[in-house]
Motif scaffolding. Structure first.
Motif, mmCIF file in Angstrom:
data_model
loop_
_atom_site.group_PDB
_atom_site.id
_atom_site.type_symbol
_atom_site.label_atom_id
_atom_site.label_comp_id
_atom_site.label_asym_id
_atom_site.label_seq_id
_atom_site.Cartn_x
_atom_site.Cartn_y
_atom_site.Cartn_z
ATOM 1 N N PRO A 134 -6.829 5.152 15.085
ATOM 2 C CA PRO A 134 -7.137 6.568 15.310
ATOM 3 C C PRO A 134 -5.912 7.419 15.649
ATOM 4 C CG PRO A 134 -8.504 5.153 16.709
ATOM 5 C CD PRO A 134 -7.563 4.266 15.966
ATOM 6 N N TYR A 135 -4.965 6.844 16.361
ATOM 7 C CA TYR A 135 -3.800 7.624 16.794
ATOM 8 C C TYR A 135 -2.700 7.714 15.734
ATOM 9 C CZ TYR A 135 -2.265 2.900 18.050
ATOM 10 O OH TYR A 135 -1.966 1.568 18.035
ATOM 11 N N MET A 136 -2.878 7.084 14.599
ATOM 12 C CA MET A 136 -1.892 7.162 13.514
ATOM 13 C C MET A 136 -2.205 8.374 12.643
ATOM 14 S SD MET A 136 -1.250 3.223 12.446
ATOM 15 C CE MET A 136 -0.566 2.058 13.604
ATOM 16 N N LYS A 137 -2.103 9.543 13.257
ATOM 17 C CA LYS A 137 -2.478 10.804 12.605
ATOM 18 C C LYS A 137 -1.585 11.136 11.415
ATOM 19 C CE LYS A 137 -5.851 11.782 15.426
ATOM 20 N NZ LYS A 137 -7.215 11.549 15.004
ATOM 21 N N ASN A 138 -0.283 10.891 11.544
ATOM 22 C CA ASN A 138 0.618 11.186 10.420
ATOM 23 C C ASN A 138 0.283 10.318 9.217
ATOM 24 O OD1 ASN A 138 2.004 13.151 11.818
ATOM 25 N ND2 ASN A 138 3.589 11.749 12.544
ATOM 26 N N ALA A 139 -0.029 9.062 9.453
ATOM 27 C CA ALA A 139 -0.417 8.174 8.354
ATOM 28 C C ALA A 139 -1.716 8.669 7.720
ATOM 29 C CB ALA A 139 -0.575 6.745 8.859
ATOM 30 N N GLN A 140 -2.669 9.078 8.537
ATOM 31 C CA GLN A 140 -3.940 9.570 8.007
ATOM 32 C C GLN A 140 -3.739 10.820 7.156
ATOM 33 O OE1 GLN A 140 -7.138 9.714 10.983
ATOM 34 N NE2 GLN A 140 -5.964 8.192 12.143
ATOM 35 N N ARG A 141 -2.842 11.697 7.589
ATOM 36 C CA ARG A 141 -2.545 12.896 6.790
ATOM 37 C C ARG A 141 -1.931 12.511 5.442
ATOM 38 N NH1 ARG A 141 -1.848 15.218 11.895
ATOM 39 N NH2 ARG A 141 0.307 14.587 12.124
ATOM 40 N N LEU A 142 -1.054 11.528 5.460
ATOM 41 C CA LEU A 142 -0.433 11.049 4.222
ATOM 42 C C LEU A 142 -1.490 10.453 3.303
ATOM 43 C CD1 LEU A 142 2.092 10.402 2.514
ATOM 44 C CD2 LEU A 142 2.264 8.255 3.790
ATOM 45 N N TYR A 143 -2.363 9.632 3.843
ATOM 46 C CA TYR A 143 -3.425 9.030 3.025
ATOM 47 C C TYR A 143 -4.328 10.113 2.430
ATOM 48 C CZ TYR A 143 -2.071 4.718 5.472
ATOM 49 O OH TYR A 143 -1.376 3.647 5.982
ATOM 50 N N ALA A 144 -4.689 11.102 3.240
ATOM 51 C CA ALA A 144 -5.549 12.187 2.747
ATOM 52 C C ALA A 144 -4.842 12.958 1.633
ATOM 53 C CB ALA A 144 -5.938 13.117 3.891
ATOM 54 N N LYS A 145 -3.560 13.209 1.803
ATOM 55 C CA LYS A 145 -2.778 13.907 0.778
ATOM 56 C C LYS A 145 -2.741 13.105 -0.525
ATOM 57 C CE LYS A 145 1.741 16.091 0.168
ATOM 58 N NZ LYS A 145 3.065 16.305 0.754
ATOM 59 N N ALA A 146 -2.826 11.772 -0.404
ATOM 60 C CA ALA A 146 -2.817 10.894 -1.575
ATOM 61 C C ALA A 146 -4.217 10.708 -2.163
ATOM 62 C CB ALA A 146 -2.222 9.538 -1.203
ATOM 63 N N GLY A 147 -5.211 11.411 -1.606
ATOM 64 C CA GLY A 147 -6.552 11.371 -2.177
ATOM 65 C C GLY A 147 -7.556 10.485 -1.476
ATOM 66 N N PHE A 148 -7.180 9.874 -0.374
ATOM 67 C CA PHE A 148 -8.117 9.048 0.384
ATOM 68 C C PHE A 148 -9.035 9.951 1.200
ATOM 69 C CE2 PHE A 148 -4.832 6.010 -0.548
ATOM 70 C CZ PHE A 148 -5.489 4.799 -0.661
ATOM 71 N N GLU A 149 -10.291 9.516 1.326
ATOM 72 C CA GLU A 149 -11.281 10.244 2.114
ATOM 73 C C GLU A 149 -11.855 9.315 3.174
ATOM 74 O OE1 GLU A 149 -14.150 11.756 -0.653
ATOM 75 O OE2 GLU A 149 -12.706 13.150 -1.553
ATOM 76 N N TYR A 150 -12.205 9.893 4.317
ATOM 77 C CA TYR A 150 -12.795 9.105 5.394
ATOM 78 C C TYR A 150 -14.180 8.622 4.999
ATOM 79 C CZ TYR A 150 -9.084 10.871 8.388
ATOM 80 O OH TYR A 150 -7.863 11.176 8.926
ATOM 81 N N ILE A 151 -14.505 7.393 5.387
ATOM 82 C CA ILE A 151 -15.858 6.871 5.239
ATOM 83 C C ILE A 151 -16.329 6.400 6.615
ATOM 84 C CG2 ILE A 151 -15.627 6.287 2.796
ATOM 85 C CD1 ILE A 151 -15.143 3.376 3.602
ATOM 86 N N ASP A 152 -17.638 6.280 6.782
ATOM 87 C CA ASP A 152 -18.214 6.045 8.109
ATOM 88 C C ASP A 152 -18.207 4.605 8.582
ATOM 89 O OD1 ASP A 152 -18.770 8.767 8.401
ATOM 90 O OD2 ASP A 152 -20.724 8.554 7.423
ATOM 91 N N ALA A 153 -18.114 3.662 7.674
ATOM 92 C CA ALA A 153 -18.221 2.256 8.065
ATOM 93 C C ALA A 153 -17.236 1.418 7.257
ATOM 94 C CB ALA A 153 -19.654 1.768 7.825
ATOM 95 N N PRO A 154 -16.882 0.254 7.793
ATOM 96 C CA PRO A 154 -15.946 -0.603 7.059
ATOM 97 C C PRO A 154 -16.585 -1.198 5.813
ATOM 98 C CG PRO A 154 -16.793 -1.764 8.971
ATOM 99 C CD PRO A 154 -17.308 -0.343 9.056
ATOM 100 N N LEU A 155 -15.729 -1.553 4.874
ATOM 101 C CA LEU A 155 -16.136 -2.293 3.680
ATOM 102 C C LEU A 155 -15.536 -3.689 3.800
ATOM 103 C CD1 LEU A 155 -15.425 0.329 0.854
ATOM 104 C CD2 LEU A 155 -17.574 -0.074 2.073
ATOM 105 N N GLY A 156 -16.277 -4.697 3.351
ATOM 106 C CA GLY A 156 -15.762 -6.054 3.416
ATOM 107 C C GLY A 156 -15.548 -6.493 4.854
#
Length: 159
Positions: free
Chosen positions: A122-144
């Motif tokens: 949760p605290y890796m905000k800069n990484a999350q911004r980078l992932y979002a910029k690359a087209g990743f979207e948040y999902i509510d539950a884990p996969l696998g």
């Protein structure tokens, strides 16, 4: 000049040291995260199948970061995981993270995957911004089941 290339056998110890340095710097728990993965010391051997690869960022002979793609563990579907993406502080914010993600996404697409999944803290905000910029979207539950129970943020990207 930094370069992105596939991991090589001689990279194992330097890569493990780089990843652990970043994990300690970021205060990542040593249990339930990549820190505890036995593969961390054998990245070359771990990413040998035709549908998986790990890429390093080098500055001469020095490894300053990396990220990998592998099928999502314990999941039925054509989804891979962006794994162990870590960069030393000195190269963050310079565009290399996005180049590394693009390299991984290109590989995932060529390997025939349809989706790319990742987990982060949760605290890796800069990484999350980078992932979002690359087209990743948040999902509510884990996969696998990646084994990273301490990572409660899940993201997914269609290829």
């Amino acid at each position: 000049m930094l370069q992105i290339r596939p991991v090589e056998l001689q990279d194992n110890s330097k890569l493990a040291e780089t990843i652990r340095t970043v994990l300690i710097e970021l205060g990542v728990p040593k249990v339930g995260t990549a820190y505890a993965d036995t593969s961390l010391d054998f990245m070359y051997e771990t990413y040998r199948a035709s549908n998986e690869s790990y890429f390093v960022i080098t500055d001469g002979n020095r490894i300053v970061g990396g990220a990998g793609i592998a099928p999502l563990a314990n999941y039925e579907g054509n989804t891979c995981e962006l794994q162990k993406m870590y960069l030393l502080a000195e190269v963050r914010g310079l565009g290399y993270g996005m180049q590394l993600i693009r390299t991984c996404l290109d590989f995932a697409l060529a390997a025939g995957f349809e989706d790319v999944y990742l987990e982060t803290m949760p605290y890796m905000k800069n990484a999350q911004r980078l992932y979002a910029k690359a087209g990743f979207e948040y999902i509510d539950a884990p996969l696998g089941n990646t084994g990273h129970s301490a990572c409660p943020i899940y993201m997914l990207r269609k290829l």
